[in-house]
Design an enzyme around this catalytic site. Structure first.
Site, PDB file in Angstrom:
ATOM      1  N   ARG A 181      -7.374  16.770   2.576  1.00  0.00           N
ATOM      2  CA  ARG A 181      -7.762  15.355   2.649  1.00  0.00           C
ATOM      3  C   ARG A 181      -8.893  15.164   3.652  1.00  0.00           C
ATOM      4  NH1 ARG A 181      -5.150  15.527  -1.145  1.00  0.00           N
ATOM      5  NH2 ARG A 181      -3.395  14.257  -1.832  1.00  0.00           N
TER       6      ARG A 181
ATOM      7  N   TYR B   9      -0.634   1.664  -7.345  1.00  0.00           N
ATOM      8  CA  TYR B   9      -1.370   1.156  -6.179  1.00  0.00           C
ATOM      9  C   TYR B   9      -2.878   1.232  -6.429  1.00  0.00           C
ATOM     10  CZ  TYR B   9      -3.624   1.454  -1.619  1.00  0.00           C
ATOM     11  OH  TYR B   9      -4.483   1.286  -0.568  1.00  0.00           O
TER      12      TYR B   9
ATOM     13  N   PHE C 131       4.369  19.125   1.545  1.00  0.00           N
ATOM     14  CA  PHE C 131       4.623  18.919   0.114  1.00  0.00           C
ATOM     15  C   PHE C 131       3.800  19.894  -0.726  1.00  0.00           C
ATOM     16  CE2 PHE C 131       5.528  14.291   1.453  1.00  0.00           C
ATOM     17  CZ  PHE C 131       6.857  14.581   1.702  1.00  0.00           C
TER      18      PHE C 131
ATOM     19  N   LYS D 277      -5.827  -1.830  -6.996  1.00  0.00           N
ATOM     20  CA  LYS D 277      -7.038  -1.944  -6.160  1.00  0.00           C
ATOM     21  C   LYS D 277      -8.293  -1.894  -7.048  1.00  0.00           C
ATOM     22  CE  LYS D 277      -5.576  -2.145  -1.818  1.00  0.00           C
ATOM     23  NZ  LYS D 277      -6.132  -2.956  -0.720  1.00  0.00           N
TER      24      LYS D 277
ATOM     25  N   SER E  87       0.791  -1.243   0.000  1.00  0.00           N
ATOM     26  CA  SER E  87       0.000   0.000   0.000  1.00  0.00           C
ATOM     27  C   SER E  87       0.819   1.287   0.000  1.00  0.00           C
ATOM     28  CB  SER E  87      -0.950  -0.017   1.197  1.00  0.00           C
ATOM     29  OG  SER E  87      -0.207  -0.023   2.387  1.00  0.00           O
TER      30      SER E  87
HETATM   31  N1  UFG Z   1       2.101  15.140   3.263  1.00  0.00           N
HETATM   32  C1  UFG Z   1       3.017  16.119   3.551  1.00  0.00           C
HETATM   33  N2  UFG Z   1       4.147  15.773   4.213  1.00  0.00           N
HETATM   34  C2  UFG Z   1       4.429  14.486   4.585  1.00  0.00           C
HETATM   35  C3  UFG Z   1       3.468  13.478   4.300  1.00  0.00           C
HETATM   36  C4  UFG Z   1       2.317  13.847   3.624  1.00  0.00           C
HETATM   37  O1  UFG Z   1       2.827  17.281   3.217  1.00  0.00           O
HETATM   38  O2  UFG Z   1       5.496  14.243   5.165  1.00  0.00           O
HETATM   39  C5  UFG Z   1       0.861  15.509   2.575  1.00  0.00           C
HETATM   40  C6  UFG Z   1       0.647  14.783   1.275  1.00  0.00           C
HETATM   41  O3  UFG Z   1       1.306  15.440   0.217  1.00  0.00           O
HETATM   42  C7  UFG Z   1      -0.864  14.799   1.160  1.00  0.00           C
HETATM   43  C8  UFG Z   1      -1.342  14.754   2.606  1.00  0.00           C
HETATM   44  O4  UFG Z   1      -0.223  15.158   3.388  1.00  0.00           O
HETATM   45  O5  UFG Z   1      -1.269  15.995   0.589  1.00  0.00           O
HETATM   46  C9  UFG Z   1      -1.770  13.380   3.039  1.00  0.00           C
HETATM   47  O6  UFG Z   1      -0.755  12.454   2.669  1.00  0.00           O
HETATM   48  P1  UFG Z   1      -0.722  10.943   3.156  1.00  0.00           P
HETATM   49  O7  UFG Z   1       0.514  10.338   2.615  1.00  0.00           O
HETATM   50  O8  UFG Z   1      -0.940  10.899   4.629  1.00  0.00           O
HETATM   51  O9  UFG Z   1      -2.012  10.312   2.481  1.00  0.00           O
HETATM   52  P2  UFG Z   1      -2.428  10.304   0.942  1.00  0.00           P
HETATM   53  O10 UFG Z   1      -3.551  11.268   0.811  1.00  0.00           O
HETATM   54  O11 UFG Z   1      -1.311  10.472   0.022  1.00  0.00           O
HETATM   55  O12 UFG Z   1      -2.842   8.798   0.737  1.00  0.00           O
HETATM   56  C10 UFG Z   1      -3.675   8.079   1.606  1.00  0.00           C
HETATM   57  C11 UFG Z   1      -3.274   6.626   1.595  1.00  0.00           C
HETATM   58  C12 UFG Z   1      -3.499   6.009   0.261  1.00  0.00           C
HETATM   59  C13 UFG Z   1      -4.875   6.236  -0.184  1.00  0.00           C
HETATM   60  C14 UFG Z   1      -5.201   7.698  -0.135  1.00  0.00           C
HETATM   61  C15 UFG Z   1      -6.615   7.927  -0.481  1.00  0.00           C
HETATM   62  O13 UFG Z   1      -1.919   6.521   1.897  1.00  0.00           O
HETATM   63  O14 UFG Z   1      -3.265   4.642   0.348  1.00  0.00           O
HETATM   64  O15 UFG Z   1      -4.968   8.187   1.184  1.00  0.00           O
HETATM   65  O16 UFG Z   1      -7.009   9.220  -0.176  1.00  0.00           O
HETATM   66  F1  UFG Z   1      -5.026   5.802  -1.435  1.00  0.00           F
END
Ligand code: UFG
Length: 320
Positions: free
Chosen positions: A216, A138, A203, A142, A74
């Site tokens: 999110r 990923y 980011f 799914k 994942s």
């Molecule tokens: N982010 C940062 N800094 C970090 C980590 C994350 O700014 O160190 C940001 C990311 O860019 C994003 C947000 O925080 O904008 C959330 O990031 P996450 O990695 O926590 O989660 P994602 O939204 O990328 O992904 C998660 C799950 C996936 C799933 C997705 C669906 O990891 O498996 O949600 O919304 F598919």
């Protein structure tokens, strides 16, 4: 019910296994421990350490009422670098599981799908009939599994539900998030509060959102687990139903970090870093279908509550 939980040593799988036990179900966990932790599996589950693709046939011969399929690779970034690991580990393994389900006439399946199946949304909040155009491997794997499940439900009478998770966070008491490779925002921010990291990188701050950081939909892992219990109850033979699971409210990266500051009392230094490839600007769920059809009502939607539970879990693990 007697239930097989694949990936029950992982974050969401272990919380769901705990919740299923609390509800009085009999739970067998199968996990290869490639990313999960044996000590995360709740007491009271029978545990089989095995490769699911290999073990599913023998396990399901022992007449189960249903399977909850959490086991998966994942990491979005890794899925772009090592596609075989994802197509094989997610799709091939799930097909083997589906074949075992068919062979032994297991009546129900609940599958961990993801918001990543939608890709960059045209409209927010995202409903289940939105186009599915995953932007990473990923999400593509799914989505492929979702399609396979639809075929099996139609051809073999399986009662199937796919739950498309948005951003799962928080902890259920002693069960929480502890990835060896951590990429998720809330656990990373809490590592800063614990002194395990100097700072958090945001980011991008030039996204088309109110404060420029990505938005999110964070959902408490206990609320998510409860949806699985409802899905098991409501699954209909010959039908594959898909439900989004989120709270319908978006929080920006900056808002998440501020909430973590408030909950932990730590200043949490944050700096702006370049955008991360593949990130959509905003992902927010419409979970109206789950509310209407499953009578699902998230009880822990408040972001502060979600962060507080994650923080309690993280702190107690690091003290213990
Ligand atoms: N982010 C940062 N800094 C970090 C980590 C994350 O700014 O160190 C940001 C990311 O860019 C994003 C947000 O925080 O904008 C959330 O990031 P996450 O990695 O926590 O989660 P994602 O939204 O990328 O992904 C998660 C799950 C996936 C799933 C997705 C669906 O990891 O498996 O949600 O919304 F598919």
């Amino acid at each position: 019910m007697k239930l097989l939980v694949t990936g029950g040593a992982g974050y969401v799988g272990s919380v769901c296994a705990a919740r299923l036990l609390e509800a009085g179900h009999e739970v067998v966990v199968v996990d290869d421990l490639s990313t999960g932790h044996a000590d995360a599996i709740p007491d009271g589950c029978k545990f089989v350490e095995a490769d699911i693709a290999e073990a599913a046939g023998d396990l399901l011969a022992d007449s189960f009422d249903g399977v909850l399929h959490f086991a998966a690779k994942s990491l979005v970034g890794e899925s772009m670098q090592e596609p075989f690991k994802y197509w094989h580990g997610n799709v091939v393994t799930s097909l083997r599981l589906l074949e075992a389900v068919r062979e032994h006439g297991t009546p129900r399946l609940v599958f961990s799908s993801t918001a990543a199946t939608y890709g960059e949304p045209e409209n927010v909040p995202i409903t289940e009939d939105a186009p599915t155009r995953p932007t990473n491997t990923y999400g593509a794997t799914k989505l492929a599994i979702d399609h396979a499940i639809s075929s099996y439900a139609a051809a073999h009478g399986l009662a199937a539900v796919s739950l498309r998770y948005f951003n799962v966070a928080g902890a259920h008491g002693a069960f929480g998030e502890r990835h060896t490779v951590e990429t998720h925002l809330i656990p990373i921010v809490l590592q800063v509060a614990l002194g395990q990291r100097e700072q958090v990188q945001m980011f991008g701050d030039d996204w088309p959102t109110e404060d420029g950081t990505c938005v999110r939909d964070y959902i408490h892992v206990t609320d998510l687990a409860d949806a699985h219990l409802l899905a098991l109850e409501h699954a209909q033979p010959g039908t594959h139903r898909v439900y989004n699971l989120g709270n319908g409210t978006g929080f920006s990266v900056k808002q998440v970090i501020d909430t973590c500051r408030k909950v932990t009392g730590h200043p949490i230094p944050a700096l702006v870093a370049p955008r991360r490839a593949g990130d959509p600007a905003t992902l927010v769920a419409s979970s109206q279908r789950a509310r209407e059809e499953l009578s699902w009502e998230p009880a822990r939607a408040d972001l502060e509550r979600i962060v507080r539970d994650a923080w309690e879990f993280t702190r107690s693990r690091n003290q213990g």
